[in-house]
Write a protein that holds these residues in place. Structure first.
Motif, PDB file in Angstrom:
ATOM      1  N   PHE A 157      34.989  51.416  18.707  1.00 35.20           N
ATOM      2  CA  PHE A 157      33.961  51.045  19.681  1.00 35.20           C
ATOM      3  C   PHE A 157      33.391  49.666  19.363  1.00 35.20           C
ATOM      4  O   PHE A 157      33.227  48.822  20.257  1.00 35.20           O
ATOM      5  CB  PHE A 157      32.836  52.089  19.683  1.00 35.20           C
ATOM      6  N   ALA A 158      33.095  49.425  18.092  1.00 41.80           N
ATOM      7  CA  ALA A 158      32.471  48.155  17.708  1.00 41.80           C
ATOM      8  C   ALA A 158      33.390  46.968  17.961  1.00 41.80           C
ATOM      9  O   ALA A 158      32.959  45.929  18.476  1.00 41.80           O
ATOM     10  CB  ALA A 158      32.056  48.207  16.239  1.00 41.80           C
ATOM     11  N   VAL A 159      34.679  47.094  17.610  1.00 42.57           N
ATOM     12  CA  VAL A 159      35.592  45.975  17.788  1.00 42.57           C
ATOM     13  C   VAL A 159      35.873  45.727  19.266  1.00 42.57           C
ATOM     14  O   VAL A 159      36.016  44.577  19.705  1.00 42.57           O
ATOM     15  CB  VAL A 159      36.900  46.189  16.993  1.00 42.57           C
ATOM     16  N   MET A 160      35.921  46.791  20.072  1.00 39.52           N
ATOM     17  CA  MET A 160      36.135  46.602  21.511  1.00 39.52           C
ATOM     18  C   MET A 160      34.914  45.990  22.176  1.00 39.52           C
ATOM     19  O   MET A 160      35.041  45.131  23.069  1.00 39.52           O
ATOM     20  CB  MET A 160      36.486  47.933  22.167  1.00 39.52           C
ATOM     21  N   LEU A 161      33.738  46.408  21.759  1.00 38.25           N
ATOM     22  CA  LEU A 161      32.517  45.804  22.304  1.00 38.25           C
ATOM     23  C   LEU A 161      32.460  44.322  21.955  1.00 38.25           C
ATOM     24  O   LEU A 161      32.101  43.487  22.800  1.00 38.25           O
ATOM     25  CB  LEU A 161      31.291  46.534  21.746  1.00 38.25           C
ATOM     26  N   MET A 162      32.834  43.999  20.725  1.00 42.76           N
ATOM     27  CA  MET A 162      32.871  42.594  20.327  1.00 42.76           C
ATOM     28  C   MET A 162      33.854  41.811  21.193  1.00 42.76           C
ATOM     29  O   MET A 162      33.572  40.687  21.631  1.00 42.76           O
ATOM     30  CB  MET A 162      33.262  42.472  18.853  1.00 42.76           C
ATOM     31  N   LEU A 184      32.491  48.429   8.340  1.00 34.15           N
ATOM     32  CA  LEU A 184      33.287  47.667   9.306  1.00 34.15           C
ATOM     33  C   LEU A 184      32.630  47.624  10.676  1.00 34.15           C
ATOM     34  O   LEU A 184      32.522  46.560  11.303  1.00 34.15           O
ATOM     35  CB  LEU A 184      34.693  48.265   9.415  1.00 34.15           C
ATOM     36  N   SER A 185      32.171  48.774  11.163  1.00 32.52           N
ATOM     37  CA  SER A 185      31.533  48.790  12.477  1.00 32.52           C
ATOM     38  C   SER A 185      30.242  47.978  12.456  1.00 32.52           C
ATOM     39  O   SER A 185      29.904  47.310  13.445  1.00 32.52           O
ATOM     40  CB  SER A 185      31.259  50.226  12.927  1.00 32.52           C
ATOM     41  N   ALA A 186      29.529  47.992  11.336  1.00 31.39           N
ATOM     42  CA  ALA A 186      28.304  47.196  11.228  1.00 31.39           C
ATOM     43  C   ALA A 186      28.614  45.703  11.319  1.00 31.39           C
ATOM     44  O   ALA A 186      27.903  44.949  11.997  1.00 31.39           O
ATOM     45  CB  ALA A 186      27.594  47.508   9.911  1.00 31.39           C
ATOM     46  N   ILE A 187      29.685  45.275  10.659  1.00 28.52           N
ATOM     47  CA  ILE A 187      30.068  43.853  10.711  1.00 28.52           C
ATOM     48  C   ILE A 187      30.420  43.446  12.138  1.00 28.52           C
ATOM     49  O   ILE A 187      29.987  42.406  12.638  1.00 28.52           O
ATOM     50  CB  ILE A 187      31.246  43.589   9.754  1.00 28.52           C
ATOM     51  N   PHE A 188      31.207  44.292  12.814  1.00 26.12           N
ATOM     52  CA  PHE A 188      31.594  43.977  14.194  1.00 26.12           C
ATOM     53  C   PHE A 188      30.371  43.891  15.103  1.00 26.12           C
ATOM     54  O   PHE A 188      30.282  43.011  15.965  1.00 26.12           O
ATOM     55  CB  PHE A 188      32.570  45.036  14.727  1.00 26.12           C
ATOM     56  N   LEU A 189      29.403  44.795  14.908  1.00 24.02           N
ATOM     57  CA  LEU A 189      28.217  44.786  15.755  1.00 24.02           C
ATOM     58  C   LEU A 189      27.334  43.580  15.464  1.00 24.02           C
ATOM     59  O   LEU A 189      26.716  43.015  16.371  1.00 24.02           O
ATOM     60  CB  LEU A 189      27.422  46.084  15.563  1.00 24.02           C
ATOM     61  N   ILE A 190      27.281  43.172  14.209  1.00 27.37           N
ATOM     62  CA  ILE A 190      26.497  41.971  13.862  1.00 27.37           C
ATOM     63  C   ILE A 190      27.119  40.731  14.498  1.00 27.37           C
ATOM     64  O   ILE A 190      26.424  39.860  15.033  1.00 27.37           O
ATOM     65  CB  ILE A 190      26.403  41.828  12.325  1.00 27.37           C
ATOM     66  N   VAL A 191      28.448  40.650  14.460  1.00 30.84           N
ATOM     67  CA  VAL A 191      29.132  39.527  15.118  1.00 30.84           C
ATOM     68  C   VAL A 191      28.876  39.557  16.625  1.00 30.84           C
ATOM     69  O   VAL A 191      28.649  38.515  17.256  1.00 30.84           O
ATOM     70  CB  VAL A 191      30.650  39.580  14.824  1.00 30.84           C
TER      71      VAL A 191
END
Length: 510
Positions: A148-153, A471-478
């Protein structure tokens, strides 16, 4: 030492006369299928699958894989010459490939995409050969939170693809996501956003959207355009296809970065090469010293996505072969072909069928060399398509579009959908709304929803669970950083427009 013996085993399988023959058949069919807009590898593999029932499983897989990655090479041709993506992964190539063709550099664009595709594929093959077990293990650690996080990014990043307002890009992404979730809800089985139309019960056809947004909209735009308005068609010679020294200098960096992006994203099951092409394009636009040249025929704008989508196709075999998890619909079809022959992909595949695994990997090398040899001489033939008069060319294109759209689901309704999105694409181009982010939003929207709902079920509705995983936290921060950058860009544009209005008012008063 073991790696060298594996290479030797694979090479011995891949260079047999039968393997070479089926590899050549696969890449040749893939190239021509890729050139036809809207047909794609899925239809070609589906048609070829029954022919493989009586073949040796290794040769069958070599041929089917050749059709798959061969279509990626051919798909860029229609994108560059006609603004028609041969496949969905080539849609982003339209952004700069078609302007290059209009500027008289169609031959250069086709040559560059062939070389970039070869580099991206070669890089990914090395990754598959050396790091398949390790990458497969890393991909296996991805849960719904990370997906979810990488797709949102990726979706937020896509909103900045356009050189205009980032808010328009974000609006296009939201529209694409909304269209993507139309159809039958996987969880409840209820219809959503179908408006009582039975043709929308299975969702909107992806091929219809792509052909409408990029193909039919271009035809509508060019209605009534005279021969003199068509753009420059350069002289088609072998020398004219070679890039200049400056273009070669600008080629290598994007080719390398696109290969890395494609290999990294392609190895993740469920994402496929579509996101990798968009992310590679976005990366080049961000690192470029002249981002304004993108969308006007920048060589970086075709090099990076073509390297990325071909690398992603090759890297997509990692989860398929080593985990038994297909990366996309085409890989799922490849998985089915293996099961038809009694072969079950998974962690034991490399040890139980070493000749097949390494023979398939080594055939990738041979197939990509054949594609390079096959595509470069054909570039002159493809460029000559631009000399066909509009009143002959565009009716033929419409026929291919209708055939491609209809063949995807055997539905006449989808042809009407393509016409509707052709009109939508025309209106979006007139109002300077980007169409590429809409397509990406449509592709990733259903997956984004699926992984979000699954994450909420696993966490019992706790949103903080996304930040508990590194990992999901990093993607969401980006993602948050991208949103802040887009907001800053919008405010800066608003201040600039305000200053222009004040200066215009002051000059009027004087």
């Amino acid at each position: 030492m073991e790696m060298l013996s594996n290479f030797g085993l694979g090479l011995a399988t891949a260079v047999t006369p039968e393997a070479l023959l089926f590899c050549f058949i696969g890449v040749t069919v893939g190239t021509f299928v890729g050139v036809l807009p809207g047909v794609g590898a899925m239809a070609a593999i589906s048609l070829a699958l029954p022919m493989t029932y009586h073949l040796d499983p290794t040769y069958a897989l070599i041929m089917l894989a050749g059709i798959f990655y061969g279509s990626q090479y051919g798909g860029s041709t229609a994108s560059i010459l006609l603004n028609l993506p041969g496949s969905i992964t080539n849609a982003v190539t339209c952004l700069d490939g078609y302007p290059m063709a209009q500027n008289g550099k169609a031959g250069v664009a086709l040559f560059v995409t062939a070389v970039a595709s070869f580099i991206g594929s070669s890089f990914a093959i090395v990754i598959v050969m050396g790091f398949a077990p390790m990458i497969a293990e890393a991909a296996l650690n991805f849960s719904s939170y990370e997906y979810f996080a990488v797709m949102l990014m990726g979706l937020i990043a896509a909103s900045t693809l356009s050189s205009g307002s980032p808010m328009k890009g974000l609006a296009a992404v939201v529209l694409g996501v909304t269209i993507g979730i139309a159809g039958t809800d996987v969880t409840s089985g209820q219809y959503r956003f179908t408006f009582g139309l039975q043709g929308l019960s299975d969702g909107v056809n992806l091929v219809a959207i792509a052909m409408g947004l990029f193909g039919i909209s271009e035809i509508v735009t060019n209605i009534g355009r005279g021969p003199g308005e068509r753009g420059v068609i350069g002289k088609v010679t072998l020398r004219s296809m070679f890039p200049s020294r400056e273009e070669w200098r600008r080629f290598w960096g994007p080719a390398g970065r696109g290969s890395v992006v494609g290999s990294a994203i392609g190895a993740l099951p469920g994402i496929g090469p579509v996101l990798s092409a968009f992310m590679a394009y976005l990366l080049e636009k961000k690192v470029s010293r002249e981002p304004s040249k993108f969308g006007k025929g920048a060589i970086e704008g075709i090099t990076a996505p073509e390297a990325a989508n071909n690398a992603a196709v090759q890297a997509g075999f990692i989860p398929t072969l080593s985990l038994g998890i297909p990366g996309d619909a085409v890989m799922a079809l490849m998985l089915g072909a293996m099961m038809i022959h009694g072969i079950v992909p998974g962690p034991l595949f490399m040890t139980e069928y070493p000749e097949m695994f390494w023979g398939l990997i080594m055939s990738f090398w041979i197939g990509n060399i054949l594609l390079l040899v096959l595509n470069i001489p054909l570039n002159g033939l493809w460029v000559r398509m631009l000399k066909i008069p509009y009143h002959v060319l565009y009716p033929a294109i419409l026929v291919f579009i209708c055939i491609g759209v209809y063949s995807a689901r055997n539905s006449v309704f989808d042809i009407y959908v393509a016409l509707a999105f052709g009109l939508l694409g025309y209106l979006m181009n007139m109002m300077r709304y980007p169409t590429a982010p809409l397509l990406l939003g449509f592709v990733l929207g259903p997956l984004l929803e699926e992984h979000f709902r699954r994450s909420m079920l696993l966490s019992r509705g706790e949103f903080g669970a996304f930040m508990d995983r590194p990992l999901s936290a990093i993607f969401l921060i980006v993602t948050a950083g991208l949103m802040a950058f887009a907001t800053f860009t919008l405010l800066r544009q608003m201040r600039a427009r305000k200053r222009q209005r004040l200066q215009a008012a002051e000059s009027g008063n004087l």
